[in-house]
Design a protein around this motif. Structure first.
Motif, PDB file in Angstrom:
ATOM      1  N   PRO A  89       0.816  -1.235   0.000  1.00 12.01           N
ATOM      2  CA  PRO A  89       0.000   0.000   0.000  1.00 12.01           C
ATOM      3  C   PRO A  89       0.839   1.269   0.000  1.00 12.01           C
ATOM      4  O   PRO A  89       0.423   2.280  -0.580  1.00 12.01           O
ATOM      5  N   PHE A  90       2.005   1.243   0.635  1.00 10.64           N
ATOM      6  CA  PHE A  90       2.823   2.452   0.694  1.00 10.64           C
ATOM      7  C   PHE A  90       3.358   2.826  -0.689  1.00 10.64           C
ATOM      8  O   PHE A  90       3.347   3.989  -1.081  1.00 10.64           O
ATOM      9  N   VAL A  91       3.835   1.828  -1.445  1.00  8.76           N
ATOM     10  CA  VAL A  91       4.342   2.112  -2.783  1.00  8.76           C
ATOM     11  C   VAL A  91       3.194   2.429  -3.738  1.00  8.76           C
ATOM     12  O   VAL A  91       3.321   3.259  -4.632  1.00  8.76           O
ATOM     13  N   LEU A  92       2.056   1.786  -3.529  1.00 11.19           N
ATOM     14  CA  LEU A  92       0.928   1.965  -4.442  1.00 11.19           C
ATOM     15  C   LEU A  92       0.256   3.325  -4.271  1.00 11.19           C
ATOM     16  O   LEU A  92      -0.119   3.965  -5.257  1.00 11.19           O
ATOM     17  N   PHE A  93       0.097   3.789  -3.025  1.00 15.40           N
ATOM     18  CA  PHE A  93      -0.656   5.016  -2.764  1.00 15.40           C
ATOM     19  C   PHE A  93       0.189   6.151  -2.197  1.00 15.40           C
ATOM     20  O   PHE A  93      -0.265   7.293  -2.175  1.00 15.40           O
ATOM     21  N   GLY A  94       1.353   5.860  -1.688  1.00 15.26           N
ATOM     22  CA  GLY A  94       2.159   6.903  -1.083  1.00 15.26           C
ATOM     23  C   GLY A  94       1.939   6.967   0.426  1.00 15.26           C
ATOM     24  O   GLY A  94       1.432   6.031   1.054  1.00 15.26           O
ATOM     25  N   ARG A  95       2.289   8.086   1.025  1.00 18.88           N
ATOM     26  CA  ARG A  95       2.250   8.217   2.481  1.00 18.88           C
ATOM     27  C   ARG A  95       0.826   8.246   3.030  1.00 18.88           C
ATOM     28  O   ARG A  95       0.592   7.884   4.180  1.00 18.88           O
ATOM     29  N   THR A  96      -0.147   8.676   2.222  1.00 23.25           N
ATOM     30  CA  THR A  96      -1.530   8.771   2.676  1.00 23.25           C
ATOM     31  C   THR A  96      -2.392   7.900   1.780  1.00 23.25           C
ATOM     32  O   THR A  96      -2.618   8.231   0.616  1.00 23.25           O
ATOM     33  N   ALA A  97      -2.865   6.777   2.319  1.00 19.50           N
ATOM     34  CA  ALA A  97      -3.683   5.856   1.542  1.00 19.50           C
ATOM     35  C   ALA A  97      -5.128   6.337   1.517  1.00 19.50           C
ATOM     36  O   ALA A  97      -5.589   7.005   2.448  1.00 19.50           O
ATOM     37  N   PRO A  98      -5.875   6.014   0.464  1.00 17.47           N
ATOM     38  CA  PRO A  98      -7.305   6.346   0.434  1.00 17.47           C
ATOM     39  C   PRO A  98      -8.042   5.669   1.580  1.00 17.47           C
ATOM     40  O   PRO A  98      -7.590   4.668   2.136  1.00 17.47           O
ATOM     41  N   GLU A  99      -9.192   6.209   1.923  1.00 18.02           N
ATOM     42  CA  GLU A  99      -9.939   5.694   3.074  1.00 18.02           C
ATOM     43  C   GLU A  99     -10.356   4.248   2.878  1.00 18.02           C
ATOM     44  O   GLU A  99     -10.350   3.460   3.829  1.00 18.02           O
ATOM     45  N   SER A 100     -10.709   3.865   1.660  1.00 13.15           N
ATOM     46  CA  SER A 100     -11.155   2.493   1.412  1.00 13.15           C
ATOM     47  C   SER A 100      -9.997   1.499   1.401  1.00 13.15           C
ATOM     48  O   SER A 100     -10.231   0.291   1.410  1.00 13.15           O
ATOM     49  N   ALA A 101      -8.766   1.972   1.333  1.00 15.39           N
ATOM     50  CA  ALA A 101      -7.585   1.094   1.333  1.00 15.39           C
ATOM     51  C   ALA A 101      -6.642   1.452   2.470  1.00 15.39           C
ATOM     52  O   ALA A 101      -5.434   1.227   2.376  1.00 15.39           O
ATOM     53  N   ASP A 102      -7.200   1.971   3.546  1.00 16.53           N
ATOM     54  CA  ASP A 102      -6.394   2.408   4.692  1.00 16.53           C
ATOM     55  C   ASP A 102      -6.064   1.209   5.571  1.00 16.53           C
ATOM     56  O   ASP A 102      -6.737   0.942   6.572  1.00 16.53           O
ATOM     57  N   LEU A 103      -5.048   0.454   5.196  1.00 13.92           N
ATOM     58  CA  LEU A 103      -4.633  -0.694   6.002  1.00 13.92           C
ATOM     59  C   LEU A 103      -4.021  -0.222   7.307  1.00 13.92           C
ATOM     60  O   LEU A 103      -3.479   0.879   7.410  1.00 13.92           O
TER      61      LEU A 103
END
Length: 333
Positions: free
Chosen positions: A270-284
């Motif tokens: 998730p960090f590489v895919l979304f960066g430092r702030t993940a979307p709410e639906s993918a907030d692992l």
């Protein structure tokens, strides 16, 4: 006790010495202790390194969870005031913003983990069973199956980032431009679709591990069982249900647990895919703890969340091992 008997009636007669059994066993017992202790002695460097790399940071993290550690004390975190259980109470107050966000992240992680582990196991098991038959090109296909697992995580996920681009990504090009399955190009790295993008990448890079483990487990099933079942009229599905899956049960128990722990703690994807702030639906929860620590600079609360996560995983692992061991005893009876 050693006794010596000398027969010296005649000059030149040989002297007879008789030793007790304990004196003979002494050097032998010492050599046995050295042989037993040598493996443990060789393990000491690895054990010391393991303690240095994992146990010491873990202990420091537990201590930090009881401190009011913010950016004001980051240069000398030992001087941060003690907060007691305040960081834990803030994390578990689910009617307040911090606790509510953590609970949401926890449920997202649970759903993501269950789907990812289930799909990885299903695809890996199906591929491993299919690869048991001899056909032309089986070795090449087996090598291709292992490519996602062999690729470095960052290189693989960055490739998926480009594929999920809105305007010129391969995914939208195939789904929208070629197959016409969507009305317009979708945003895969923001919004609700980010969960499915994360799940796709996780399954893509995780199922080859399940394939590899299940394929190794299938090698231990005697072929005579399938031959006997075929003679009795059992088809493929009955053989799968009554021979393959029961024989793979010990392998699957370990495989599911390892996949669960890896997926639940996954941070790189998730960090590489979304960066430092993940979307709410993918907030692992792994990324959420990172944000609580390194984005809001509240290391005390982030450490408390990490300890709670560790306790949760320990409880889940203990319950899982208890249930699987009890099920194994019932099956043996």
């Amino acid at each position: 006790m050693t006794t010596t008997t000398a027969a010296s009636a005649e000059p030149g007669e040989r002297t007879v010495r008789k030793s007790s059994p304990g004196a003979a066993r002494g050097p032998r017992r010492t050599g046995r202790i050295k042989r037993i202790g040598l493996p443990y002695l060789l393990l000491l460097p690895a054990l010391a390194l393991e303690l240095l790399v994992h146990l010491v940071p873990m202990v420091i993290g537990v201590v930090m969870s009881f401190k009011e550690l913010t950016q004001f004390y980051i240069r000398d975190w030992g001087t941060a005031p003690w907060a007691g259980f305040d960081n834990y109470s803030v994390s578990v107050r689910f009617d307040e913003p911090v606790g509510e966000a953590l609970l949401h992240s926890f449920f997202v992680t649970i759903g993501f983990t269950l789907l990812s582990v289930g799909l990885c196991w299903l695809i890996g098991t199906a591929a491993a069973i299919y690869m048991q038959d001899n056909f032309v090109g089986r070795g090449v296909l087996r090598a291709l199956f292992l490519v996602p697992y062999a690729l470095p995580v960052y290189a693989a996920v960055i490739t998926w980032v480009f594929m999920f681009q809105h305007d010129n990504g391969l995914v939208n090009h195939v789904l929208h431009d070629q197959l016409h399955l969507t009305d317009k190009p979708s945003f895969w790295l923001i919004g609700d679709n980010s969960f499915y993008a994360l799940l796709t990448v996780s399954v893509w890079k995780g199922w080859p591990f399940a394939f590899l483990i299940v394929m190794a487990g299938l090698q231990n099933i005697p072929g005579e069982l399938y031959e006997a079942a075929a003679l009795d009229g059992a088809g493929m599905w009955r053989q799968l249900r009554h021979i393959t899956l029961p024989s793979l049960r010990p392998v699957n128990q370990v495989l599911v647990l390892v996949l669960f722990l890896w997926t639940f703690n996954d941070f790189n994807t998730p960090f590489v895919l979304f960066g430092r702030t993940a979307p709410e639906s993918a907030d692992l929860i792994s990324v959420h703890i990172y944000q609580s620590s390194f984005v809001t600079w509240n290391f005390g609360t982030g450490s408390a969340m990490s300890v709670l996560l560790l306790l949760f995983l320990l409880v889940v692992t203990g319950v899982y091992l208890l249930l699987t061991s009890r099920g194994k005893k019932t099956a043996d009876v």
